[in-house]
Design an enzyme around this catalytic site. Structure first.
Site, PDB file in Angstrom:
ATOM      1  N   ASP A 292      32.962 -32.617  87.298  1.00  0.00           N
ATOM      2  CA  ASP A 292      31.934 -33.252  88.235  1.00  0.00           C
ATOM      3  C   ASP A 292      32.003 -32.860  89.742  1.00  0.00           C
ATOM      4  O   ASP A 292      33.299 -32.661  90.159  1.00  0.00           O
ATOM      5  CB  ASP A 292      31.901 -34.532  88.034  1.00  0.00           C
ATOM      6  CG  ASP A 292      30.522 -35.446  88.278  1.00  0.00           C
ATOM      7  OD1 ASP A 292      29.739 -34.715  88.591  1.00  0.00           O
ATOM      8  OD2 ASP A 292      30.648 -36.743  88.456  1.00  0.00           O
ATOM      9  N   GLY A 293      31.111 -32.784  90.466  1.00  0.00           N
ATOM     10  CA  GLY A 293      31.016 -32.785  91.965  1.00  0.00           C
ATOM     11  C   GLY A 293      30.417 -31.303  92.558  1.00  0.00           C
ATOM     12  O   GLY A 293      30.442 -31.157  93.860  1.00  0.00           O
TER      13      GLY A 293
ATOM     14  N   TRP B 241      29.634 -31.010  96.585  1.00  0.00           N
ATOM     15  CA  TRP B 241      30.300 -29.693  97.147  1.00  0.00           C
ATOM     16  C   TRP B 241      29.483 -28.977  98.127  1.00  0.00           C
ATOM     17  O   TRP B 241      29.359 -28.499  99.009  1.00  0.00           O
ATOM     18  CB  TRP B 241      30.923 -28.698  95.882  1.00  0.00           C
ATOM     19  CG  TRP B 241      31.728 -27.883  96.646  1.00  0.00           C
ATOM     20  CD1 TRP B 241      33.188 -27.577  96.848  1.00  0.00           C
ATOM     21  CD2 TRP B 241      31.348 -26.412  97.048  1.00  0.00           C
ATOM     22  NE1 TRP B 241      33.613 -26.598  97.466  1.00  0.00           N
ATOM     23  CE2 TRP B 241      32.523 -25.738  97.352  1.00  0.00           C
ATOM     24  CE3 TRP B 241      30.140 -25.948  96.900  1.00  0.00           C
ATOM     25  CZ2 TRP B 241      32.405 -24.378  98.093  1.00  0.00           C
ATOM     26  CZ3 TRP B 241      30.120 -24.476  97.464  1.00  0.00           C
ATOM     27  CH2 TRP B 241      31.196 -23.909  98.038  1.00  0.00           C
TER      28      TRP B 241
ATOM     29  N   ARG C 298      22.133 -27.113  95.501  1.00  0.00           N
ATOM     30  CA  ARG C 298      22.947 -27.460  94.241  1.00  0.00           C
ATOM     31  C   ARG C 298      23.336 -26.361  93.468  1.00  0.00           C
ATOM     32  O   ARG C 298      24.436 -26.375  92.852  1.00  0.00           O
ATOM     33  CB  ARG C 298      22.365 -28.446  93.493  1.00  0.00           C
ATOM     34  CG  ARG C 298      22.033 -29.815  94.318  1.00  0.00           C
ATOM     35  CD  ARG C 298      21.154 -30.819  93.338  1.00  0.00           C
ATOM     36  NE  ARG C 298      21.788 -31.160  92.146  1.00  0.00           N
ATOM     37  CZ  ARG C 298      23.009 -32.014  92.275  1.00  0.00           C
ATOM     38  NH1 ARG C 298      23.107 -32.755  93.218  1.00  0.00           N
ATOM     39  NH2 ARG C 298      23.687 -32.391  91.187  1.00  0.00           N
TER      40      ARG C 298
ATOM     41  N   GLU D 237      22.461 -36.096  78.566  1.00  0.00           N
ATOM     42  CA  GLU D 237      21.890 -36.669  79.493  1.00  0.00           C
ATOM     43  C   GLU D 237      21.368 -35.748  80.706  1.00  0.00           C
ATOM     44  O   GLU D 237      20.632 -36.199  81.626  1.00  0.00           O
ATOM     45  CB  GLU D 237      22.429 -37.924  80.074  1.00  0.00           C
ATOM     46  CG  GLU D 237      22.674 -39.119  79.158  1.00  0.00           C
ATOM     47  CD  GLU D 237      23.637 -38.924  77.925  1.00  0.00           C
ATOM     48  OE1 GLU D 237      24.797 -38.288  78.295  1.00  0.00           O
ATOM     49  OE2 GLU D 237      23.222 -39.414  76.866  1.00  0.00           O
ATOM     50  N   ASN D 238      22.053 -34.629  80.680  1.00  0.00           N
ATOM     51  CA  ASN D 238      21.840 -33.819  82.039  1.00  0.00           C
ATOM     52  C   ASN D 238      20.271 -33.156  81.898  1.00  0.00           C
ATOM     53  O   ASN D 238      19.856 -32.699  83.106  1.00  0.00           O
ATOM     54  CB  ASN D 238      22.768 -32.662  82.191  1.00  0.00           C
ATOM     55  CG  ASN D 238      24.066 -33.212  82.352  1.00  0.00           C
ATOM     56  OD1 ASN D 238      25.165 -32.710  82.218  1.00  0.00           O
ATOM     57  ND2 ASN D 238      24.023 -34.079  83.400  1.00  0.00           N
ATOM     58  N   TRP D 239      19.579 -33.099  80.755  1.00  0.00           N
ATOM     59  CA  TRP D 239      18.267 -32.714  80.570  1.00  0.00           C
ATOM     60  C   TRP D 239      17.252 -33.701  81.501  1.00  0.00           C
ATOM     61  O   TRP D 239      16.176 -33.119  81.765  1.00  0.00           O
ATOM     62  CB  TRP D 239      17.654 -33.149  79.034  1.00  0.00           C
ATOM     63  CG  TRP D 239      18.458 -32.176  78.298  1.00  0.00           C
ATOM     64  CD1 TRP D 239      19.322 -32.560  77.280  1.00  0.00           C
ATOM     65  CD2 TRP D 239      18.417 -30.654  77.946  1.00  0.00           C
ATOM     66  NE1 TRP D 239      19.991 -31.570  76.605  1.00  0.00           N
ATOM     67  CE2 TRP D 239      19.265 -30.377  76.949  1.00  0.00           C
ATOM     68  CE3 TRP D 239      17.621 -29.646  78.621  1.00  0.00           C
ATOM     69  CZ2 TRP D 239      19.368 -29.022  76.405  1.00  0.00           C
ATOM     70  CZ3 TRP D 239      17.775 -28.482  78.072  1.00  0.00           C
ATOM     71  CH2 TRP D 239      18.476 -28.020  76.803  1.00  0.00           C
TER      72      TRP D 239
ATOM     73  N   ARG E  99      38.650 -36.430  85.054  1.00  0.00           N
ATOM     74  CA  ARG E  99      37.613 -36.231  85.941  1.00  0.00           C
ATOM     75  C   ARG E  99      37.603 -36.112  87.240  1.00  0.00           C
ATOM     76  O   ARG E  99      38.277 -36.820  88.152  1.00  0.00           O
ATOM     77  CB  ARG E  99      36.614 -37.588  85.556  1.00  0.00           C
ATOM     78  CG  ARG E  99      35.411 -37.393  86.280  1.00  0.00           C
ATOM     79  CD  ARG E  99      34.270 -38.784  85.933  1.00  0.00           C
ATOM     80  NE  ARG E  99      33.036 -38.326  86.569  1.00  0.00           N
ATOM     81  CZ  ARG E  99      31.721 -38.638  85.927  1.00  0.00           C
ATOM     82  NH1 ARG E  99      32.060 -39.138  84.509  1.00  0.00           N
ATOM     83  NH2 ARG E  99      30.797 -38.152  86.159  1.00  0.00           N
TER      84      ARG E  99
HETATM   85  C1  IPE Z   1      28.823 -35.693  83.419  1.00  0.00           C
HETATM   86  O1  IPE Z   1      28.584 -35.551  84.868  1.00  0.00           O
HETATM   87  C2  IPE Z   1      28.589 -34.517  82.702  1.00  0.00           C
HETATM   88  C3  IPE Z   1      29.264 -33.203  83.314  1.00  0.00           C
HETATM   89  C4  IPE Z   1      30.144 -33.039  83.918  1.00  0.00           C
HETATM   90  C5  IPE Z   1      28.795 -31.995  82.402  1.00  0.00           C
HETATM   91  P1  IPE Z   1      27.268 -36.394  85.435  1.00  0.00           P
HETATM   92  O2  IPE Z   1      27.322 -35.937  86.865  1.00  0.00           O
HETATM   93  O3  IPE Z   1      26.209 -35.867  84.790  1.00  0.00           O
HETATM   94  O4  IPE Z   1      27.507 -37.862  85.237  1.00  0.00           O
HETATM   95  P2  IPE Z   1      26.874 -39.040  86.002  1.00  0.00           P
HETATM   96  O5  IPE Z   1      25.433 -38.795  86.009  1.00  0.00           O
HETATM   97  O6  IPE Z   1      27.400 -39.138  87.239  1.00  0.00           O
HETATM   98  O7  IPE Z   1      27.417 -40.354  85.133  1.00  0.00           O
HETATM   99  C1  IPE Z   2      28.794 -31.344  87.488  1.00  0.00           C
HETATM  100  O1  IPE Z   2      28.347 -31.679  88.783  1.00  0.00           O
HETATM  101  C2  IPE Z   2      28.125 -30.085  86.992  1.00  0.00           C
HETATM  102  C3  IPE Z   2      27.222 -30.810  85.589  1.00  0.00           C
HETATM  103  C4  IPE Z   2      27.109 -31.831  85.569  1.00  0.00           C
HETATM  104  C5  IPE Z   2      26.521 -29.744  85.085  1.00  0.00           C
HETATM  105  P1  IPE Z   2      26.970 -32.340  89.488  1.00  0.00           P
HETATM  106  O2  IPE Z   2      25.832 -31.316  89.304  1.00  0.00           O
HETATM  107  O3  IPE Z   2      27.119 -33.537  88.383  1.00  0.00           O
HETATM  108  O4  IPE Z   2      27.512 -32.696  90.832  1.00  0.00           O
HETATM  109  P2  IPE Z   2      27.202 -34.197  91.485  1.00  0.00           P
HETATM  110  O5  IPE Z   2      27.888 -35.218  90.858  1.00  0.00           O
HETATM  111  O6  IPE Z   2      25.775 -34.205  91.706  1.00  0.00           O
HETATM  112  O7  IPE Z   2      28.169 -33.881  92.915  1.00  0.00           O
HETATM  113 MG    MG Z   3      27.949 -35.247  88.651  1.00  0.00          MG
END
Ligand code: IPE
Ligand code: IPE
Ligand code: MG
Length: 225
Positions: free
Chosen positions: A14-15, A19, A27, A61-63, A173
C-alpha cells in the site's frame, strides 16, 4: 531460545498513490514504481529462505477506483507478466494466483494461465492476489464445502484459494494504515502482523529481511502455554 524463521509472508503493498502525491506526480507513476519494488523484491528473495511470498496486488474493492486508474493497473499487470515471466522461469519461481482472477479481462486470464503453466515446475512460491477479497474467498470455499456435504472449519480451509500454500506466518502492510482491507482474513487468525510506515515504492528487500528477523524473535502461542 530457538529462532523460528517465517516460511510464508504476505504483504499488503500500500501507498503507491501517496508516494506519487508527495512528489507531485500522477498516481500511475506511483503504481509503476510499485511494480519496480515488486521486481526488486522477487529478485532479492533468494537468501531469505522463504517458502512462499504472497502479494496483494488488486482487491475486489479496487474496482471502485476511477476507470483510468483501474485501466492503468490492468495495463501494468499485462506489462509485468510479459516482461518478468522469463525471469520467474529462469529463477525457479512457481506462480500461484489467489482471488477471483478468472473474472479479469480475457486476455489477462489467458496470460495468467500461460504464466501458471510455464512456472508450474518452480520451487519458490510467489502467490499474487488478483481481484481478491477474503469475504468472497471464504464464501466460495464454504459453498464448495457445502456441496461436498461437510461444512466444518477444516473443510472450508481446505477449499480456500491458499489451500496449496504453507500456513501464513507473517502479514506486513506498508504505508502506515493499520487495517486488513479484506486480505487473508481466515489465514491471518494466528499470523503475526507488522505495520510499517514505508510507502510501497520505497520498500526494499532489506525491509523484508528486517521483518523476518523481527518475526524470528516473536513468541507464538496459538492460545496454549
Ligand atoms: C489494499 O489497499 C489493496 C491492495 C494493496 C491491493 P487499499 O489502498 O485498496 O485499501 P484501503 O482502501 O486503504 O482500505
Ligand atoms: C496500493 O497503493 C496499490 C493498489 C491498491 C493497487 P494505493 O493506490 O492504494 O496507494 P494509496 O493508498 O492511495 O497511497
Ligand atoms: Mg491504498
Amino acid at each position: 531460545m530457538g529462532e523460528v524463521r517465517a516460511k510464508h509472508v504476505a504483504i499488503i503493498m500500500d501507498g503507491n498513490g501517496r508516494w506519487a502525491k508527495k512528489r507531485g506526480l500522477p498516481r500511475s507513476i506511483g503504481h509503476q514504481r510499485g511494480v519496480e519494488a515488486v521486481r526488486r523484491l522477487v529478485r532479492g528473495l533468494e537468501p531469505m529462505g522463504l517458502e512462499c511470498l504472497t502479494l496483494y496486488a488488486f482487491s475486489s474493492e479496487n474496482w471502485k477506483r476511477s476507470e483510468d486508474e483501474v485501466g492503468d493497473l490492468m495495463n501494468l499487470m499485462r506489462k509485468f507478466i510479459k516482461s518478468d515471466l522469463p525471469d520467474f522461469v529462469a529463477n525457479d519461481v512457481k506462480l500461484h494466483i489467489i482471488g477471483d482472477w478468472q473474472a479479469l479481462a480475457p486476455d489477462i486470464v489467458e496470460m495468467l494461465e500461460d504464466a501458471l503453466a510455464q512456472t508450474a515446475g518452480g520451487s519458490k512460491r510467489l502467490a499474487v492476489a488478483l481481484n481478491y477479497g477474503a469475504h468472497d474467498e471464504i464464501a466460495r470455499a464454504a459453498a464448495k464445502a457445502a456441496e461436498a456435504g461437510e461444512v466444518t472449519a477444516q473443510a472450508i480451509e481446505a477449499r480456500l484459494d491458499t489451500a496449496d500454500l504453507p500456513p501464513l506466518d507473517l502479514l506486513i502492510r506498508t504505508s502506515g494504515e493499520i487495517r486488513l482491507s479484506n486480505f487473508l482474513l481466515w489465514q491471518a487468525a494466528y499470523a503475526e502482523m507488522l505495520f510499517i510506515d514505508t510507502l510501497w515504492p520505497d520498500f526494499t528487500p532489506e525491509h523484508l529481511s528486517q521483518a523476518l528477523d523481527d518475526f524470528a524473535r516473536r513468541e507464538r502461542r496459538y492460545g496454549g502455554r
